[in-house]
Design an enzyme around this catalytic site. Structure first.
Site, mmCIF file in Angstrom:
data_model
loop_
_atom_site.group_PDB
_atom_site.id
_atom_site.type_symbol
_atom_site.label_atom_id
_atom_site.label_comp_id
_atom_site.label_asym_id
_atom_site.label_seq_id
_atom_site.Cartn_x
_atom_site.Cartn_y
_atom_site.Cartn_z
ATOM 1 N N HIS A 29 14.174 -7.951 -22.250
ATOM 2 C CA HIS A 29 14.428 -9.354 -22.598
ATOM 3 C C HIS A 29 14.925 -10.040 -21.323
ATOM 4 O O HIS A 29 16.113 -10.287 -21.140
ATOM 5 C CB HIS A 29 15.454 -9.438 -23.734
ATOM 6 C CG HIS A 29 15.544 -10.795 -24.388
ATOM 7 N ND1 HIS A 29 15.456 -10.979 -25.748
ATOM 8 C CD2 HIS A 29 15.706 -12.039 -23.870
ATOM 9 C CE1 HIS A 29 15.583 -12.274 -26.046
ATOM 10 N NE2 HIS A 29 15.731 -12.934 -24.908
ATOM 11 N N GLU A 57 8.909 -12.474 -24.879
ATOM 12 C CA GLU A 57 8.425 -13.699 -24.233
ATOM 13 C C GLU A 57 7.855 -13.536 -22.829
ATOM 14 O O GLU A 57 8.423 -14.049 -21.847
ATOM 15 C CB GLU A 57 9.540 -14.752 -24.209
ATOM 16 C CG GLU A 57 10.001 -15.190 -25.582
ATOM 17 C CD GLU A 57 10.866 -16.440 -25.536
ATOM 18 O OE1 GLU A 57 11.268 -16.855 -24.445
ATOM 19 O OE2 GLU A 57 11.117 -17.008 -26.611
ATOM 20 N N GLU A 98 12.468 -15.561 -33.392
ATOM 21 C CA GLU A 98 13.478 -16.520 -32.923
ATOM 22 C C GLU A 98 13.100 -17.907 -33.409
ATOM 23 O O GLU A 98 11.921 -18.295 -33.362
ATOM 24 C CB GLU A 98 13.570 -16.579 -31.396
ATOM 25 C CG GLU A 98 14.393 -15.501 -30.773
ATOM 26 C CD GLU A 98 14.492 -15.641 -29.252
ATOM 27 O OE1 GLU A 98 14.612 -16.783 -28.755
ATOM 28 O OE2 GLU A 98 14.428 -14.599 -28.576
ATOM 29 N N LYS A 117 25.319 -24.807 -24.732
ATOM 30 C CA LYS A 117 24.198 -24.910 -25.676
ATOM 31 C C LYS A 117 24.318 -23.751 -26.664
ATOM 32 O O LYS A 117 23.999 -22.614 -26.351
ATOM 33 C CB LYS A 117 22.872 -24.825 -24.904
ATOM 34 C CG LYS A 117 21.662 -25.205 -25.729
ATOM 35 C CD LYS A 117 20.376 -25.040 -24.925
ATOM 36 C CE LYS A 117 19.183 -25.639 -25.647
ATOM 37 N NZ LYS A 117 17.913 -25.331 -24.979
HETATM 38 C C1 BGP Z 1 14.147 -17.861 -25.883
HETATM 39 C C2 BGP Z 1 14.813 -16.608 -25.405
HETATM 40 C C3 BGP Z 1 16.231 -16.448 -25.835
HETATM 41 C C4 BGP Z 1 17.007 -17.747 -25.923
HETATM 42 C C5 BGP Z 1 16.236 -18.851 -26.592
HETATM 43 C C6 BGP Z 1 16.878 -20.180 -26.518
HETATM 44 O O1 BGP Z 1 13.247 -18.272 -24.918
HETATM 45 O O2 BGP Z 1 14.115 -15.471 -25.856
HETATM 46 O O3 BGP Z 1 16.806 -15.485 -25.019
HETATM 47 O O4 BGP Z 1 17.636 -18.067 -24.769
HETATM 48 O O5 BGP Z 1 14.945 -18.967 -26.065
HETATM 49 O O6 BGP Z 1 16.583 -20.766 -25.304
HETATM 50 P P1 BGP Z 1 17.627 -21.515 -24.415
HETATM 51 O O7 BGP Z 1 18.720 -20.525 -24.208
HETATM 52 O O8 BGP Z 1 16.918 -21.880 -23.170
HETATM 53 O O9 BGP Z 1 18.063 -22.688 -25.184
#
Ligand code: BGP
Length: 472
Positions: free
Chosen positions: A116, A160, A376, A436
């Site tokens: 990850h 991802e 997610e 965030k």
């Molecule tokens: C995805 C990732 C997560 C998480 C989420 C929220 O891309 O898999 O690890 O971070 O997004 O994104 P962000 O933290 O940029 O708001």
């Protein structure tokens, strides 16, 4: 209309090692590229994160109490192999055995991701997945984990692949911070897909128990004006960059003619810089029907319009200042943010129907998919902590609308078996910091105390009623 979600549906919460664990330098863990990159480029680091390394019993107890019956966890590669390969770190191995045991103790099924975003630093600085030797190192690490962690029932190779390539080589917000290099983007996507396929093939060959799949972020792309062919093409090309290329590799074992034509339009003469080999396609072909599940991460959709200019320019809104984002790519198109759709402070367009459309696209275009989990989805928000909680009605509404979209897809024939909210408890965001928040449980990052948010109480009702409260 559905009245409930399927019987064995998972109401999960998602985490990732680097964003949750902290303890970046504890018990023999090796450095990752992000350690240095955050120190040098951002206003925060991965310490203390959510101190999951020590607090996991608390988080899993909360999960059990609030009806969360699945958790996405990732293994930090550099806890197992501090240098990415070679000598094993027994303390890292022990940590994950203890963590998984606690999950089972609490009735929370762990879905375990091998990668990850956190490639060990020395491999990352040696080209990360652009370097084919690192593909082999990843596969060896995967094989080690399959053998060692036989208690795991659900494996995910990568989280991802799309955003990794984009973050590292297009937007430049992830290490090594390279911008606008689409050859590297596609090469990284391709090599990581080959690594995925090799890991899946090794898993099958050794006949391990359990299931294996991959998690893709799939933002849905729409033309701003569906009647304008140039906007339609912009959306198609943007879709190839983020979705179609990796979906083809996952389920077709090759790139479709449309994808190849798109690559030509995007890369022009640079197309011949890509290194795609016959043996890569043999692995992809062998793995294409072996994915037990597809994890879809879905947060947003984008609206695309024609762009005829000569400059690629992307502005990443990392501080949650609404309206700061800009995105235009030469030979592809530009994003229009000013559409009649709500968006977060980070300019992520909130569009639940995009999730429905994306699921339906997968099941139509890739009928050899077997099962989908939404791995997610969630609302990043500057939460207001008051009365020892957060009254996060916006988040509840966000989850509800997206789950209703999932229910529609199930009704229309999609085999979706679970939903993992990003995130279980608050964690920091890779390129946006600790402000965030996404969690069901508010984390005071100074004291590391957890406080259930209003959404946690709602999620419990959701899980206890097996989704029935969605339809009330
Ligand atoms: C995805 C990732 C997560 C998480 C989420 C929220 O891309 O898999 O690890 O971070 O997004 O994104 P962000 O933290 O940029 O708001």
């Amino acid at each position: 209309m559905l009245k409930k979600l399927p019987k064995d549906f998972i109401y999960g919460g998602a985490t990732a090692a680097y964003q949750a664990e902290g303890a970046t330098n504890t018990d023999g863990k090796g450095r990752v590229a992000w350690d240095t990159y955050l120190e040098e480029n951002y206003w925060y680091t991965a310490e203390p994160a959510s101190d999951f390394y020590n607090k996991y019993p608390v988080d899993l107890k909360l999960a059990e109490e609030f009806g969360v019956n699945g958790i996405r966890i990732s293994i930090a590669w550099s806890r197992i192999f501090p240098k990415g390969y070679g000598e094993v770190n027994p303390k890292g191995v022990e940590f994950y055995h203890k963590l998984f045991a606690e999950c089972f103790e609490r009735g929370v099924e762990p879905f375990v991701t091998l990668h990850h975003f956190d490639t060990p630093e020395n491999l990352h600085s040696d080209g990360d997945f652009l370097n084919r030797e690192n593909v082999e190192r990843f596969v060896n690490y995967a094989k080690f984990c399959f053998e060692e962690f036989s208690e795991v029932n659900y494996w995910t190779t990568f989280n991802e692949i799309g955003p990794i390539g984009d973050g590292q080589y297009l937007v430049g917000k992830f290490p090594p911070g390279i911008q606008y290099d689409l050859v590297k983007v596609f090469q990284s996507h391709h090599n990581m897909m080959v690594a995925h396929a090799k890991a899946v093939n090794a898993f099958r060959q050794a006949k391990y128990k359990g299931e294996i799949g991959i998690v893709h972020a799939l933002p849905t792309k729409y033309p701003l004006d569906p009647n304008n062919p140039a906007d339609v093409r912009a959306a198609e090309l943007e879709d190839i960059i983020h979705n179609k290329f990796i979906l083809d590799a996952t389920y077709l074992g090759k790139y479709s003619e449309e994808t190849k034509m798109g690559l030509k339009d995007i890369l022009k003469d640079d197309l011949n810089k890509l290194d795609f080999r016959d043996e890569d396609f043999e692995e992809l072909e062998k793995a294409k029907d072996e994915n037990d599940f597809l994890g879809i991460n879905y947060y947003m959709s984008d609206w695309m319009k024609e762009y005829t200019g000569d400059i690629t320019e992307i502005t990443h809104n990392s501080k949650g200042e609404k309206g700061k984002s800009a995105y235009k790519i030469k030979n592809v198109g530009q994003r229009e943010f000013d559409v009649d759709v709500p968006r977060t402070d980070w300019d992520w367009m909130i569009y639940p129907k995009g999730l429905y459309d994306q699921i339906m696209r997968v099941i139509h275009d890739y009928p050899n998919y077997k099962k989908i989990y939404i791995t997610e989805n969630g609302l990043g928000y500057k939460d207001k902590f008051e009365d020892n909680t957060v009254y996060d009605d916006e988040r509840i509404d966000y989850i509800k609308q997206h789950l209703l979209a999932v229910a529609d897809a199930i009704e229309d024939g999609a085999n979706v078996k679970g939903y993992f909210l990003w995130s279980l408890m608050d964690v920091f965001s890779w390129s946006n910091g600790y402000e965030k928040r996404y969690g069901l449980f508010y984390v005071d990052f100074e004291t590391q105390e957890r406080y259930p948010k209003k959404s946690a109480y709602w999620y419990k009702k959701l899980s206890d009623s097996n989704g029935a409260i969605l339809f009330e």
